[in-house]
Design a protein around this motif. Sequence first.
Motif, PDB file in Angstrom:
ATOM      1  N   LYS A 107      42.688  35.243  54.914  1.00  0.00           N
ATOM      2  CA  LYS A 107      41.740  35.248  56.035  1.00  0.00           C
ATOM      3  C   LYS A 107      40.366  35.696  55.548  1.00  0.00           C
ATOM      4  N   ASP A 108      40.333  36.747  54.714  1.00  0.00           N
ATOM      5  CA  ASP A 108      39.046  37.229  54.185  1.00  0.00           C
ATOM      6  C   ASP A 108      38.361  36.165  53.340  1.00  0.00           C
ATOM      7  N   ILE A 109      39.128  35.439  52.532  1.00  0.00           N
ATOM      8  CA  ILE A 109      38.541  34.380  51.706  1.00  0.00           C
ATOM      9  C   ILE A 109      37.992  33.267  52.590  1.00  0.00           C
ATOM     10  N   ILE A 110      38.767  32.839  53.583  1.00  0.00           N
ATOM     11  CA  ILE A 110      38.340  31.769  54.488  1.00  0.00           C
ATOM     12  C   ILE A 110      37.104  32.178  55.281  1.00  0.00           C
ATOM     13  N   ASN A 111      37.041  33.436  55.709  1.00  0.00           N
ATOM     14  CA  ASN A 111      35.911  33.915  56.508  1.00  0.00           C
ATOM     15  C   ASN A 111      34.692  34.283  55.663  1.00  0.00           C
ATOM     16  N   GLY A 112      34.811  34.137  54.348  1.00  0.00           N
ATOM     17  CA  GLY A 112      33.677  34.421  53.478  1.00  0.00           C
ATOM     18  C   GLY A 112      33.485  35.892  53.152  1.00  0.00           C
ATOM     19  N   ASN A 113      34.466  36.726  53.463  1.00  0.00           N
ATOM     20  CA  ASN A 113      34.364  38.153  53.174  1.00  0.00           C
ATOM     21  C   ASN A 113      34.936  38.510  51.808  1.00  0.00           C
ATOM     22  N   ALA A 114      35.526  37.552  51.130  1.00  0.00           N
ATOM     23  CA  ALA A 114      36.107  37.780  49.802  1.00  0.00           C
ATOM     24  C   ALA A 114      36.081  36.472  49.037  1.00  0.00           C
ATOM     25  N   ARG A 115      36.155  36.590  47.718  1.00  0.00           N
ATOM     26  CA  ARG A 115      36.228  35.391  46.895  1.00  0.00           C
ATOM     27  C   ARG A 115      37.084  35.687  45.671  1.00  0.00           C
ATOM     28  N   ILE A 116      37.654  34.638  45.108  1.00  0.00           N
ATOM     29  CA  ILE A 116      38.390  34.766  43.854  1.00  0.00           C
ATOM     30  C   ILE A 116      37.335  34.780  42.758  1.00  0.00           C
ATOM     31  N   SER A 117      37.207  35.900  42.078  1.00  0.00           N
ATOM     32  CA  SER A 117      36.124  36.053  41.103  1.00  0.00           C
ATOM     33  C   SER A 117      36.608  35.926  39.668  1.00  0.00           C
ATOM     34  N   GLY A 118      37.903  35.786  39.463  1.00  0.00           N
ATOM     35  CA  GLY A 118      38.425  35.596  38.121  1.00  0.00           C
ATOM     36  C   GLY A 118      39.924  35.369  38.165  1.00  0.00           C
ATOM     37  N   CYS A 119      40.455  34.810  37.092  1.00  0.00           N
ATOM     38  CA  CYS A 119      41.900  34.630  37.009  1.00  0.00           C
ATOM     39  C   CYS A 119      42.315  34.494  35.549  1.00  0.00           C
ATOM     40  N   VAL A 120      43.572  34.785  35.307  1.00  0.00           N
ATOM     41  CA  VAL A 120      44.155  34.626  33.979  1.00  0.00           C
ATOM     42  C   VAL A 120      45.604  34.195  34.185  1.00  0.00           C
ATOM     43  N   THR A 121      46.074  33.323  33.315  1.00  0.00           N
ATOM     44  CA  THR A 121      47.437  32.809  33.425  1.00  0.00           C
ATOM     45  C   THR A 121      48.245  33.227  32.209  1.00  0.00           C
ATOM     46  N   ASN A 122      49.447  33.739  32.466  1.00  0.00           N
ATOM     47  CA  ASN A 122      50.401  34.043  31.417  1.00  0.00           C
ATOM     48  C   ASN A 122      51.429  32.909  31.465  1.00  0.00           C
ATOM     49  N   HIS A 123      51.236  31.912  30.612  1.00  0.00           N
ATOM     50  CA  HIS A 123      52.099  30.728  30.645  1.00  0.00           C
ATOM     51  C   HIS A 123      53.531  31.059  30.240  1.00  0.00           C
ATOM     52  N   ALA A 124      53.712  32.024  29.371  1.00  0.00           N
ATOM     53  CA  ALA A 124      55.065  32.388  28.932  1.00  0.00           C
ATOM     54  C   ALA A 124      55.887  32.926  30.107  1.00  0.00           C
ATOM     55  N   LYS A 125      55.251  33.715  30.967  1.00  0.00           N
ATOM     56  CA  LYS A 125      55.960  34.295  32.118  1.00  0.00           C
ATOM     57  C   LYS A 125      55.750  33.488  33.395  1.00  0.00           C
ATOM     58  N   LYS A 126      54.932  32.415  33.299  1.00  0.00           N
ATOM     59  CA  LYS A 126      54.633  31.565  34.454  1.00  0.00           C
ATOM     60  C   LYS A 126      54.064  32.380  35.611  1.00  0.00           C
ATOM     61  N   ARG A 127      53.044  33.192  35.264  1.00  0.00           N
ATOM     62  CA  ARG A 127      52.373  34.022  36.264  1.00  0.00           C
ATOM     63  C   ARG A 127      50.865  33.836  36.172  1.00  0.00           C
ATOM     64  N   MET A 128      50.223  33.895  37.317  1.00  0.00           N
ATOM     65  CA  MET A 128      48.761  33.864  37.358  1.00  0.00           C
ATOM     66  C   MET A 128      48.299  35.132  38.065  1.00  0.00           C
ATOM     67  N   TYR A 129      47.307  35.771  37.484  1.00  0.00           N
ATOM     68  CA  TYR A 129      46.741  36.978  38.045  1.00  0.00           C
ATOM     69  C   TYR A 129      45.329  36.660  38.525  1.00  0.00           C
ATOM     70  N   LEU A 130      45.010  37.085  39.748  1.00  0.00           N
ATOM     71  CA  LEU A 130      43.704  36.804  40.325  1.00  0.00           C
ATOM     72  C   LEU A 130      42.910  38.092  40.479  1.00  0.00           C
ATOM     73  N   GLU A 131      41.613  37.968  40.266  1.00  0.00           N
ATOM     74  CA  GLU A 131      40.695  39.051  40.570  1.00  0.00           C
ATOM     75  C   GLU A 131      39.977  38.655  41.847  1.00  0.00           C
ATOM     76  N   LEU A 132      39.984  39.546  42.824  1.00  0.00           N
ATOM     77  CA  LEU A 132      39.330  39.280  44.100  1.00  0.00           C
ATOM     78  C   LEU A 132      38.140  40.206  44.248  1.00  0.00           C
ATOM     79  N   THR A 133      37.052  39.680  44.777  1.00  0.00           N
ATOM     80  CA  THR A 133      35.867  40.477  45.051  1.00  0.00           C
ATOM     81  C   THR A 133      35.635  40.447  46.552  1.00  0.00           C
ATOM     82  N   PHE A 134      35.506  41.624  47.151  1.00  0.00           N
ATOM     83  CA  PHE A 134      35.304  41.755  48.590  1.00  0.00           C
ATOM     84  C   PHE A 134      33.905  42.272  48.880  1.00  0.00           C
ATOM     85  N   TYR A 135      33.282  41.722  49.915  1.00  0.00           N
ATOM     86  CA  TYR A 135      32.021  42.217  50.444  1.00  0.00           C
ATOM     87  C   TYR A 135      30.954  42.348  49.367  1.00  0.00           C
ATOM     88  N   GLU A 136      30.845  41.346  48.527  1.00  0.00           N
ATOM     89  CA  GLU A 136      29.860  41.367  47.458  1.00  0.00           C
ATOM     90  C   GLU A 136      28.486  41.044  48.013  1.00  0.00           C
TER      91      GLU A 136
END
Length: 83
Positions: free
Chosen positions: A41-70
């Motif tokens: 909801k915060d991302i859709i309303n413009g109160n947050a954004r995905i500001s970075g990400c990294v993927t661990n392909h071996a574990k099939k996981r993605m980690y996101l960095e979120l920035t709020f109220y920038e």
Amino acid sequence: MGLLAQIDAELQKDLIDFVKAQEADTSPHTLGEALVKEILKDIINGNARISGCVTNHAKKRMYLELTFYEEDTNEQAGDHTQA
């Protein structure tokens, strides 16, 4: 000093209200699902954004960095030009 003691009073109240609302919700859900919904909801309303990400392909996981109220980076840099 505990985590909640470090958070300002208004944010602390918002957090407590959120947890109480989730506890009152009788539909089957987890707290994690509720958090994801609120973040989206915060991302859709413009109160947050995905500001970075990294993927661990071996574990099939993605980690996101979120920035709020920038703040607008143009304002921070003193750029007040108009389009």
